[in-house]
Design an enzyme around this catalytic site. Structure first.
Site, PDB file in Angstrom:
ATOM      1  CE1 TYR A  33       1.187  -0.363   4.352  1.00  0.00           C
ATOM      2  CE2 TYR A  33       0.193   1.810   4.374  1.00  0.00           C
ATOM      3  CZ  TYR A  33       1.000   0.869   4.956  1.00  0.00           C
ATOM      4  OH  TYR A  33       1.635   1.138   6.142  1.00  0.00           O
ATOM      5  CE  LYS A 148       3.189   3.182   3.141  1.00  0.00           C
ATOM      6  NZ  LYS A 148       3.305   3.265   4.596  1.00  0.00           N
ATOM      7  CD  GLU A 181      10.029   1.602  10.536  1.00  0.00           C
ATOM      8  OE1 GLU A 181       9.861   2.561   9.773  1.00  0.00           O
ATOM      9  OE2 GLU A 181      10.049   0.418  10.140  1.00  0.00           O
ATOM     10  CG  LEU A 206       8.510   2.278   4.789  1.00  0.00           C
ATOM     11  CD1 LEU A 206       8.353   1.089   3.837  1.00  0.00           C
ATOM     12  CD2 LEU A 206       7.148   2.890   5.079  1.00  0.00           C
TER      13      LEU A 206
HETATM   14  N1  PLP Z   1       7.602   3.648   9.013  1.00  0.00           N
HETATM   15  C1  PLP Z   1       6.496   2.884   8.953  1.00  0.00           C
HETATM   16  C2  PLP Z   1       6.506   1.535   9.574  1.00  0.00           C
HETATM   17  C3  PLP Z   1       5.348   3.363   8.296  1.00  0.00           C
HETATM   18  O1  PLP Z   1       4.248   2.585   8.228  1.00  0.00           O
HETATM   19  C4  PLP Z   1       5.368   4.658   7.742  1.00  0.00           C
HETATM   20  C5  PLP Z   1       4.185   5.197   7.050  1.00  0.00           C
HETATM   21  O2  PLP Z   1       3.168   4.568   6.934  1.00  0.00           O
HETATM   22  C6  PLP Z   1       6.525   5.420   7.854  1.00  0.00           C
HETATM   23  C7  PLP Z   1       7.641   4.883   8.484  1.00  0.00           C
HETATM   24  C8  PLP Z   1       6.597   6.805   7.285  1.00  0.00           C
HETATM   25  O3  PLP Z   1       6.633   6.770   5.883  1.00  0.00           O
HETATM   26  P1  PLP Z   1       6.130   7.982   4.993  1.00  0.00           P
HETATM   27  O4  PLP Z   1       6.988   9.167   5.369  1.00  0.00           O
HETATM   28  O5  PLP Z   1       6.372   7.546   3.605  1.00  0.00           O
HETATM   29  O6  PLP Z   1       4.696   8.196   5.320  1.00  0.00           O
END
Ligand code: PLP
Length: 287
Positions: A33, A148, A181, A206
């Site tokens: 997603y 993701k 994270e 991620l």
């Molecule tokens: N880390 C995780 C596990 C996430 O699910 C997300 C966003 O859904 C992020 C980091 C932040 O990513 P982004 O800046 O692309 O929203």
């Protein structure tokens, strides 16, 4: 006004939007997603989100459900039909529908769902003004957190644990005591020398699109960044801490577990980065 969703080629009332019971996303979490923020009608960091979607699909060997320009049209159409000025657009691609069996089925088409919803800007504003608390929880996720994937059960459990502890977000901690994270955000601190510190990306976190964009604006502003891991203890002693995500930008963390960060107030670095980020994102976004 009723909400509209895009499901496998059709725009349908949200209340009737459904996928098959043997969709592999439903049965195996066999899908990926993306979430893209909409600010004043603009899709923020769209190219980076679509690049990451392609990467996630590639890593799982799921075919793209449609070409990029067609997907951009669908995203805009969903945003338009739902009259979203500020909010998010959500895209989910699963391997498709087949009789339940673990190996990849042959000859099925990937399934695509796109939805959008409004987020009141003052909700984001309140978090940024007041700062948020995080609670630390063990990181029990799989070895490919760089994808993701819709397989988010450990993230769900972590966020719930945080909420039950009175915190807004969970910070996931690896077996060596280092923060990986957040459950749906990247984690940052500002060290005593004013360096931005965030964990390096391997397959354990991620690569947040907002993280990438914050790097760009920080570098342009001459703010030093160090990509390295940090412990919970270091974070608690940091000058500042914050989280980043598409819908929250850079949100100050004022408490980690029972420890106030800095003077317990939102830090100036998070605010500065947020302004730099939003200005750059708006300038680079296409309606
Ligand atoms: N880390 C995780 C596990 C996430 O699910 C997300 C966003 O859904 C992020 C980091 C932040 O990513 P982004 O800046 O692309 O929203």
């Amino acid at each position: 006004m009723s909400r509209i969703a895009y499901v496998n080629g059709r725009y349908v009332p949200h209340a009737d939007a459904a996928v098959h019971v043997e969709d592999r996303g439903y049965q195996f979490a066999d899908g990926v997603y993306e979430v893209c923020a909409i600010v004043d009608g603009l899709l923020i960091d769209e190219t980076l989100h679509l690049d990451r979607l392609d990467r996630s699909l590639g890593e799982l060997r799921i075919a793209s459900p449609m070409g990029r320009s067609a997907l951009k049209v669908v995203m805009r159409e969903v945003v338009r039909r739902n009259r979203i000025g500020n909010g998010l657009v959500y895209m989910q691609v699963t391997r498709g529908v087949a009789r339940r069996d673990h190996p990849f089925p042959k000859g099925i088409k990937p399934a695509l769902v796109v939805t959008a919803r409004a987020i009141a800007p003052d909700k984001i504003e309140a978090n940024n003004r007041n700062g948020i608390a995080v609670a630390t929880v063990p990181d029990i996720r799989w070895g490919r957190c760089d994808i993701k994937s819709v397989s988010l059960l450990p993230n769900v459990l972590a966020k719930q644990a945080a909420r039950e502890a009175g915190a807004y977000e969970a910070w996931l901690v690896d077996k060596d005591g280092f923060v990986t994270e957040g459950s749906s955000t990247n984690a940052w601190i500002v060290d005593a020398d004013g360096n931005l510190v965030t964990r390096d990306v391997t397959n354990n976190i991620l690569r947040g699109v907002t993280r990438t964009s914050l790097f760009t604006v920080a570098k342009a502003a001459g703010i030093p960044i160090v990509e390295r891991r940090f412990t919970v203890d270091e974070a608690k002693r940091a000058r500042e801490a914050f989280i980043s995500s598409a819908t929250g930008y850079a949100t100050p963390v004022v408490r980690i577990d029972d420890t106030a960060i800095g003077n317990g107030q939102p830090g100036s670095m998070a605010e500065r980065l947020r302004d730099l980020y939003l200005n750059a994102a708006r300038a680079g976004a296409r309606p």
